[in-house]
Structure formats: C-alpha cells, structure tokens
Design an enzyme around this catalytic site. Structure first.
Site, short mmCIF file in Angstrom:
data_model
loop_
_atom_site.label_atom_id
_atom_site.label_comp_id
_atom_site.label_asym_id
_atom_site.label_seq_id
_atom_site.Cartn_x
_atom_site.Cartn_y
_atom_site.Cartn_z
N GLU A 53 107.95 103.29 8.21
CA GLU A 53 108.41 103.82 9.49
C GLU A 53 107.95 102.95 10.65
O GLU A 53 108.69 102.74 11.62
CB GLU A 53 107.88 105.25 9.68
CG GLU A 53 108.33 106.23 8.61
CD GLU A 53 107.36 106.37 7.46
OE1 GLU A 53 107.17 107.49 6.97
OE2 GLU A 53 106.77 105.34 7.04
N ARG A 190 104.93 92.41 -15.85
CA ARG A 190 103.49 92.36 -15.58
C ARG A 190 103.21 92.32 -14.09
O ARG A 190 102.24 92.91 -13.61
CB ARG A 190 102.86 91.14 -16.26
CG ARG A 190 102.78 91.24 -17.77
CD ARG A 190 102.13 89.99 -18.35
NE ARG A 190 102.04 90.05 -19.81
CZ ARG A 190 101.49 89.12 -20.56
NH1 ARG A 190 100.97 88.03 -19.99
NH2 ARG A 190 101.45 89.25 -21.88
N GLU A 289 100.60 96.87 -24.48
CA GLU A 289 101.25 95.76 -25.19
C GLU A 289 100.83 95.66 -26.65
O GLU A 289 101.26 94.76 -27.35
CB GLU A 289 100.99 94.44 -24.46
CG GLU A 289 101.88 94.23 -23.25
CD GLU A 289 102.28 92.78 -23.05
OE1 GLU A 289 101.85 91.92 -23.86
OE2 GLU A 289 103.02 92.49 -22.09
#
Length: 347
Positions: A53, A190, A289
C-alpha cells in the site's frame, strides 16, 4: 464487478514479484484506481521495506486524486506497528474513501483488526474479492499462521520403473534421473521456498550443497536429519555458507554461527517434532528433498501440502524404491522427456 476483478487480478500479479523475498511477511499487491484509471500500484518486496500500500500510494503523482480513489489490496492492510507503520493509518491519513480487500490476514496481530479500523474511520470497505486466489497466493503464510507449521512440499524424481536411485553406486554422484531443464526448475523452487530438508543418507551419499545455482535468488535454510551425527564435518552442509539446522539425538560442539543443532526424539512422531521446531524458527515453507525414507515419513504422518514428482526417461530395473503416495488432485506438465506431476493434499 468485472472491473473490480480486473484490478484485484493486477494486485495478484504484482504480489507474485515478491515470491521468495518477503519472508516472514506475506506477498501483497496493491492498485489505486481513480475514475476508472490506475493511478498507482505497488507490491511488498522485502521484509522491513515498505508494504504494498505504501509503494502504491508513493507511486501516485497527483496525491489530490487519492481523496476520490479506490485502493485495492490482495491482503488485509496491517493495523499494527512492526518494522513499518500500519498501512491502515496511511490509507486513513491520505483520505482514500474506498478499500477493496482480497482476503483477511490470518496473523493474530491483524486478523480483521485492519478492516475494523478502516470501517471505524468511515471508509467504504469491501472484503473477499477473489478470496480463493488471494488465499492460494499466500498458501505458505496461511498454513504457517493457521496450522502452526510450515507449508510442506515433497519433491522427488523417480525412474519409469519406480526407483529414485540404482543399487549400484556410480562414480558420478548423484545419478541424475531428470534432464537439465527439470533440474533448473528445482533450483527456481529452492529460491522460492524458505528452507530445504534432506535425510542423513542423502547427505552422505550425495554431499549436496542445497543452494541455488541454476537460478537467481536467495539460498534456502538447510535442514538436515543426522540422528547419530554420522555426516562428516567436511561435508558441504557444514560449510557455513547458508543457515543450517541439524536435527540429532545429541548436539556436538561446532564453532559456526550459521549452524544450529536441535535435539529431538527420533523414535516417535518424527515429522511432527520437526515441524514444531521449524515453526519456532519462523520457517514458513520447506521442500523435503529426500531420500525415500525421509519423504515417506511425512507421507505416513500425513504432514504434507504439495507433492512434486518427476518421472524421468530412464529405467534402473533394481534400486531404491520411490516413496509411495496415493495421488490426489494432481496436474501434469511435460518438460521435454520428463513428466512432472503436482499433487495437493487438502486434508
């Protein structure tokens, strides 16, 4: 209503520019409209810097137009003092009469107080425009504040016959299942998430850096499971290049400010314990992972939000089996000769 929707979609477009850079803050976009014309816009770029804003108001050349304008914002304007002043106060001070909000902020510091403050100041406030899309944009932020844990992304690559690695070790480590384009996409991911997690065997076998190399962006926080402290101290994960959290049965003396040990009980509710600690570290998202056992732990405890599974163009015949996941709502994407499946868990 169509015009309103168009302006909120623009807010979402702007907000996406902050993916991976606003943690721990959400991604927010804002557009200011006067007489059917956009006169200002902005997005939140980085924690500690001006909110959407503020950037939108600052971009308006003729500030006198603000007193007859509508400000659109994808997330409820903040009402508290943090690293920056409340955005509600800015809107009120500039005399902007109309405010359209995409969705309510789940952070208990805001949680409807911003909307309440604007209404009490006499503003015409509309809430819930493209609410589902605004919630999806900040799925990490919403999961963190509502479920008190990070947003969990499971990621692995498997051969056409369902293995994540061959049994026989190759001189080339690791053995690649996917093509270079898929691997580049992983590095992009990532850069977008706050943390990345691997298990002990993956750390030992692959000696991964877990950083961003084939893309531009900030390295994720590295999270490593090392129950019995078996990972050698010359492993890349101990290079102090990125913040690293080691989960173990017992911490060891290490003189590195970027490396932290967290002691947990590996015998029960492993995933739940991990996420509780990561929540305390203010981590909003993590890519799991692997390897297969680590990923399966999160699947079995049903602590995951999204699974990203690559099917490579190769066969191993024998090897380490890929995790088992009954796919739910999923989409697919061809990346040359690889197939990427993305599944969401709505439980």
């Amino acid at each position: 209503m169509e015009k309103h929707t168009q302006y909120m979609r623009r807010c979402l477009e702007l907000a996406k520019n902050g993916l991976g850079t606003t943690y721990p803050n959400p991604m927010v976009g804002s557009v200011i409209v006067c007489d059917g014309k956009i006169i200002g816009e902005g997005w939140h770029k980085k924690s500690g810097e001006p909110h959407a804003e503020v950037n939108a108001v600052n971009s308006v050349k003729d500030k006198s137009l603000l007193k007859k304008s509508t400000i659109y914002v994808s997330l409820e304007p903040c009402s508290h003092f943090g690293k920056t002043p409340p955005c509600c106060d800015l809107i009120i001070e500039n005399g902007i009469p109309n405010v359209v909000v995409g969705t309510v902020d789940p952070n208990k510091k805001v949680a409807g107080n911003g909307i309440k403050k604007l209404i009490e100041a006499g503003k015409n406030v509309t809430v819930g425009l493209l609410e589902a899309e605004c919630n999806e944009l900040n799925k990490r932020f919403f999961t963190f504040h509502k479920k008190k844990r990070p947003f969990i992304i499971l990621k692995w690559a498997e051969s056409q016959d369902g293995f994540i690695a061959p049994l026989t070790k190759s001189e080339q480590k690791p053995v690649w299942i996917t093509n270079t384009f898929s691997r580049q996409l992983v590095h992009k991911w990532r850069s977008e998430e706050q943390a990345i997690l691997v298990g002990t065997q993956t750390a030992i076998d692959d000696n991964p850096k877990l950083n961003v190399r084939d893309w531009t962006g900030k390295n994720p926080i590295r999270i490593v499971l090392d129950q019995n402290n078996r990972i050698a101290k010359d492993n890349h994960l101990f290079d102090n290049q990125s913040k690293t959290i080691i989960f173990s049965n017992a911490s060891i003396a290490i003189n590195e400010e970027n490396t932290t040990f967290e002691v947990i009980d590996f015998k029960q509710n492993l995933a739940e314990q991990l996420l509780n600690v990561l929540y305390k570290h203010q981590i909003q998202s993590v890519i799991i992972e692997g390897g297969s056992q680590t990923i399966q732990t999160f699947i079995d405890e049903n602590l995951w939000d999204e699974a990203r599974i690559f099917n490579g163009n190769c066969r191993f015949e024998t090897g380490i089996k890929a995790p088992f996941l009954a796919l739910k709502k999923n989409t697919s994407l061809a990346i040359t000769n690889d197939l990427l499946l993305i599944s969401r868990n709505n439980d």
